[in-house]
Design a protein around this motif. Structure first.
Motif, mmCIF file in Angstrom:
data_model
loop_
_atom_site.group_PDB
_atom_site.id
_atom_site.type_symbol
_atom_site.label_atom_id
_atom_site.label_comp_id
_atom_site.label_asym_id
_atom_site.label_seq_id
_atom_site.Cartn_x
_atom_site.Cartn_y
_atom_site.Cartn_z
ATOM 1 N N ASN A 167 36.303 -4.312 -46.461
ATOM 2 C CA ASN A 167 36.264 -2.908 -46.899
ATOM 3 C C ASN A 167 35.042 -2.596 -47.757
ATOM 4 O O ASN A 167 35.008 -1.556 -48.421
ATOM 5 C CB ASN A 167 37.537 -2.576 -47.675
ATOM 6 C CG ASN A 167 38.785 -2.687 -46.819
ATOM 7 O OD1 ASN A 167 38.780 -2.294 -45.648
ATOM 8 N ND2 ASN A 167 39.844 -3.251 -47.378
ATOM 9 N N GLN A 168 34.038 -3.500 -47.742
ATOM 10 C CA GLN A 168 32.796 -3.316 -48.490
ATOM 11 C C GLN A 168 32.998 -3.424 -50.000
ATOM 12 O O GLN A 168 32.143 -3.001 -50.776
ATOM 13 C CB GLN A 168 32.129 -1.957 -48.166
ATOM 14 C CG GLN A 168 31.808 -1.733 -46.705
ATOM 15 C CD GLN A 168 30.511 -2.424 -46.294
ATOM 16 O OE1 GLN A 168 30.293 -3.577 -46.652
ATOM 17 N NE2 GLN A 168 29.684 -1.738 -45.550
ATOM 18 N N ASN A 169 34.125 -3.980 -50.443
ATOM 19 C CA ASN A 169 34.312 -4.228 -51.870
ATOM 20 C C ASN A 169 33.514 -5.464 -52.269
ATOM 21 O O ASN A 169 33.490 -6.478 -51.555
ATOM 22 C CB ASN A 169 35.787 -4.451 -52.198
ATOM 23 C CG ASN A 169 36.609 -3.195 -51.966
ATOM 24 O OD1 ASN A 169 36.285 -2.140 -52.483
ATOM 25 N ND2 ASN A 169 37.661 -3.322 -51.167
ATOM 26 N N VAL A 192 32.096 -0.720 -54.653
ATOM 27 C CA VAL A 192 31.945 -0.638 -53.202
ATOM 28 C C VAL A 192 30.468 -0.431 -52.895
ATOM 29 O O VAL A 192 29.820 0.435 -53.479
ATOM 30 C CB VAL A 192 32.777 0.517 -52.610
ATOM 31 C CG1 VAL A 192 32.539 0.621 -51.110
ATOM 32 C CG2 VAL A 192 34.249 0.318 -52.914
ATOM 33 N N VAL A 193 29.920 -1.242 -51.993
ATOM 34 C CA VAL A 193 28.524 -1.132 -51.586
ATOM 35 C C VAL A 193 28.493 -1.018 -50.068
ATOM 36 O O VAL A 193 29.075 -1.850 -49.364
ATOM 37 C CB VAL A 193 27.710 -2.361 -52.039
ATOM 38 C CG1 VAL A 193 26.291 -2.288 -51.481
ATOM 39 C CG2 VAL A 193 27.674 -2.440 -53.557
ATOM 40 N N ASP A 194 27.840 0.008 -49.582
ATOM 41 C CA ASP A 194 27.756 0.246 -48.142
ATOM 42 C C ASP A 194 26.573 -0.535 -47.589
ATOM 43 O O ASP A 194 25.414 -0.123 -47.726
ATOM 44 C CB ASP A 194 27.591 1.742 -47.868
ATOM 45 C CG ASP A 194 27.640 2.052 -46.369
ATOM 46 O OD1 ASP A 194 28.072 1.163 -45.606
ATOM 47 O OD2 ASP A 194 27.234 3.160 -45.975
ATOM 48 N N PRO A 196 24.858 -2.250 -44.197
ATOM 49 C CA PRO A 196 24.937 -2.227 -42.732
ATOM 50 C C PRO A 196 25.251 -3.604 -42.169
ATOM 51 O O PRO A 196 24.836 -4.624 -42.724
ATOM 52 C CB PRO A 196 23.542 -1.752 -42.294
ATOM 53 C CG PRO A 196 22.647 -2.077 -43.445
ATOM 54 C CD PRO A 196 23.499 -1.936 -44.671
ATOM 55 N N CYS A 197 25.974 -3.623 -41.084
ATOM 56 C CA CYS A 197 26.377 -4.883 -40.442
ATOM 57 C C CYS A 197 25.322 -5.272 -39.415
ATOM 58 O O CYS A 197 25.566 -5.222 -38.203
ATOM 59 C CB CYS A 197 27.752 -4.751 -39.788
ATOM 60 S SG CYS A 197 29.049 -4.221 -40.920
#
Length: 609
Positions: A167-169, A192-194, A196-197
């Motif tokens: 969850n990007q935590n 939380v940090v977005d 990219p995958c």
């Protein structure tokens, strides 16, 4: 029976001789010859025995003359912490055994129900458990060490490192990540940090910081297991400065390309304009009667001659800017009076200055030493600068040529009262392809290469050139050149023959063109040592040297001083032909015995550069 060193050493700490005898018999009957048992009647003797001889297993009775209960175990473990202990208890001490195991004993046995197989099992179990405990401790220590290494690496890493759940935590963030994102990651799973995958291939991302600034980063992501659950490891590199530098490089390349296009456009115009003038004048002359219009024709011919000279100057600029950039023609230095160089430049432009209404004056400091420079090249620099000054000085203004002393020799200046140069242009005015972008500066033509050529000529002499200018008030172009004097030639002669060293020393000292500073070495290592702390201008090296031969020394010199001339000497032309030595990097080949007129000519040629 096995040798003593192969038997299991058992220390029995027991004050009851009957119990001790029974335990000894049980071990021998259950496993004959395997155990070597030593008896200690109290705790103090038991500890001393462990210190002196050690033991594979300790059988410890808790009730001893000098100690009792669990304190016996505690004292034993404090004294010898790494010995595996099996506690012996009586029926009345039923609760001591389990408590002893909790406090570090490997096992406990009740004396009233003890049998041989059970005793052997307890001894072997204690030994194995002790070994396993030791191995586990070593593994845990290694894991702890690796964890510390990884933590230290992550803390010291210049790249940001984040561990994220699906969850990007943020589960973990190193100091570089906190610096990049501008926030702390102490509260796990609350940030939380977005990210990219993008996988292991680098993906670019924008990082918005709490202070409103943005950074550009490259991120690589891999799937990992983090403390028993799926997670992603993101390695993030801040490339903001790199992207800015790349943008500046692109802008510079685009600017250079634009300057080239302007340069070729202007150069083409500057060539075509005088050609068009010549063509037009020739067509006018063709329609004239030579007898009736002699005076007019003379004027037309003078105009043609001026335009041809202008074209010749443009062509020379094109050739010079390329040849000088490649190292240029060799300079032919001589002692040159600075006043003469100044007057020669003024004489060439006196008529032009008078017709332009510009006064030209000289200001040469008295008592100046001569310049040590190429006469033609100095004249070329002064002519370029004076020509520029006259083109950009309005009628009624003035141009002054100065010569004065300078810490680097002499300083020559061309000063004008013209339009000046914008401050933002002054740092680039000597660059190739650069044209000053200010109104009116192209009204007199020219290929725009003159200042670039001036810089290359001055730097070839070992001087420097610069401009001082205030827009609207004029400009001063100044350059330095070395003063004349007998040059000093620093020579290292390497030869194991003392007669050769003395002969060459006398030769160089006797030269009239320079002052010689001679250093002599009789071996290669001695020459290397001299080169490590002295600067020299020339190395003369014999091919055959003790310890380190001449070719090895040549290789070492050229690897550390690639531009230092090395002249190889030999009396064995058959063994060391000239082609072989030159092919190995030598600059010259000298055959013994020396032909001194040839050697003097080579030295004079080197000094002229």
């Amino acid at each position: 029976m096995r040798e003593d060193e192969d038997r299991v050493k058992v220390l029995l700490v027991e004050d009851n001789p009957d119990d001790a005898l029974i335990l000894r018999q049980m071990l021998e009957v259950a496993s004959p010859g395997r155990y070597a048992l030593r008896l200690a009647e109290n705790l103090s003797n038991g500890i001393r025995a462990l210190w002196e001889e050690g033991a594979d297993v300790v059988l410890l009775d808790l009730c001893l003359p000098d100690s009792g209960g669990l304190d016996t175990l505690e004292r034993m473990r404090r004294a010898v912490s790494d010995a595996p202990v099996v506690v012996l208890t009586g029926a009345e001490d039923d609760g001591l055994g389990p408590e002893a195991v909790r406090r570090g004993a490997q096992d406990f046995l009740r004396k009233d129900s003890l049998e041989g197989p059970l005793l052997v099992h307890a001894v072997e179990f204690a030994r194995e458990r002790h070994r396993m405990t030791g191995r586990m401790a070593a593994v845990l220590e290694e894991l702890r060490s690796r964890e510390e290494d990884l933590w230290r690496l992550s803390r010291n890493s210049a790249d940001a490192i984040l561990v994220l759940d699906p969850n990007q935590n943020v589960l973990f963030g190193n100091p570089a990540a906190e610096e990049l994102f501008g926030r702390r990651f102490e509260s796990a799973e609350e940030e939380v940090v977005d990210v990219p995958c993008g996988g292991v291939e680098a993906t670019e991302m924008r990082v918005s910081r709490p202070d409103g600034t943005e950074r550009t980063a490259e991120v690589r992501v891999v799937e990992i297991d983090w403390q028993g659950r799926a997670a992603r490891l993101a390695t993030i590199r801040d490339v903001t400065d790199r992207r800015k530098a790349e943008a500046r490089v692109r802008e510079s390349e685009e600017r250079v390309q634009s300057l080239r296009e302007d340069y070729f456009r202007i150069a083409t115009h500057d060539f075509l304009a005088p050609l068009a003038t010549v063509q037009g004048v020739v067509e006018l002359i063709q329609g004239l009667d030579p007898g009736d219009h002699r005076e007019v024709m003379d004027g037309y011919l003078q105009l043609i001659l001026e335009q041809v000279r202008h074209l010749h100057g443009l062509a020379r600029d094109f050739m010079d800017v390329e040849s000088l950039a490649d190292g240029g023609p060799r300079l032919h230095r001589e002692a040159l009076p600075p006043a003469g160089a100044v007057r020669e430049a003024l004489r060439d432009y006196g008529t032009v200055a008078a017709s332009a209404g510009v006064s030209v004056t000289e200001a040469v400091e008295e008592g100046l030493p001569p310049l040590w420079a190429d006469r033609e090249r100095v004249h070329q620099v002064l002519s370029n600068l004076v020509s520029n000054a006259l083109r950009h000085t309005p009628r009624g203004g003035g141009v002054t040529l100065r010569a004065a002393r300078h810490p680097q020799g002499l300083c020559l200046s061309v000063e004008d009262t013209g339009e000046g140069i914008p401050l933002e242009e002054q740092g680039q005015i000597f660059d190739r392809y650069h044209q000053v972008r200010s109104p009116g500066r192209r009204r007199h033509g020219g290929a725009g290469l003159g200042l670039a050529i001036c810089r290359q000529v001055v730097e070839a002499h070992g001087g420097k050139i610069w401009v001082e200018s205030v827009p609207g008030e004029g400009s001063a172009f100044r350059f330095t050149l070395p003063a004349a004097g007998r040059p000093v030639l620093r020579v290292l002669v390497v030869d194991d023959d003392p007669d050769v060293l003395e002969l060459l020393r006398r030769f160089f000292v006797g030269l009239g063109d320079c002052e010689a500073d001679i250093h002599a070495a009789r071996t290669g290592p001695e020459a290397v040592s001299i080169l490590s702390y002295r600067e020299v201008d020339l190395v003369l090296c014999d091919c055959r040297l003790p310890g380190l031969d001449g070719f090895e020394l040549l290789h070492m010199v050229k690897s550390t001083h690639p531009s230092l001339p090395v002249w190889m000497m030999t009396a064995y032309g058959d063994l060391y032909p000239a082609g072989a030595m030159l092919g190995m990097g030598a600059d010259r080949y000298l055959a013994k015995p020396f032909r001194f007129p040839e050697l003097q000519q080579l030295v004079a040629g080197m000094l002229s550069r």
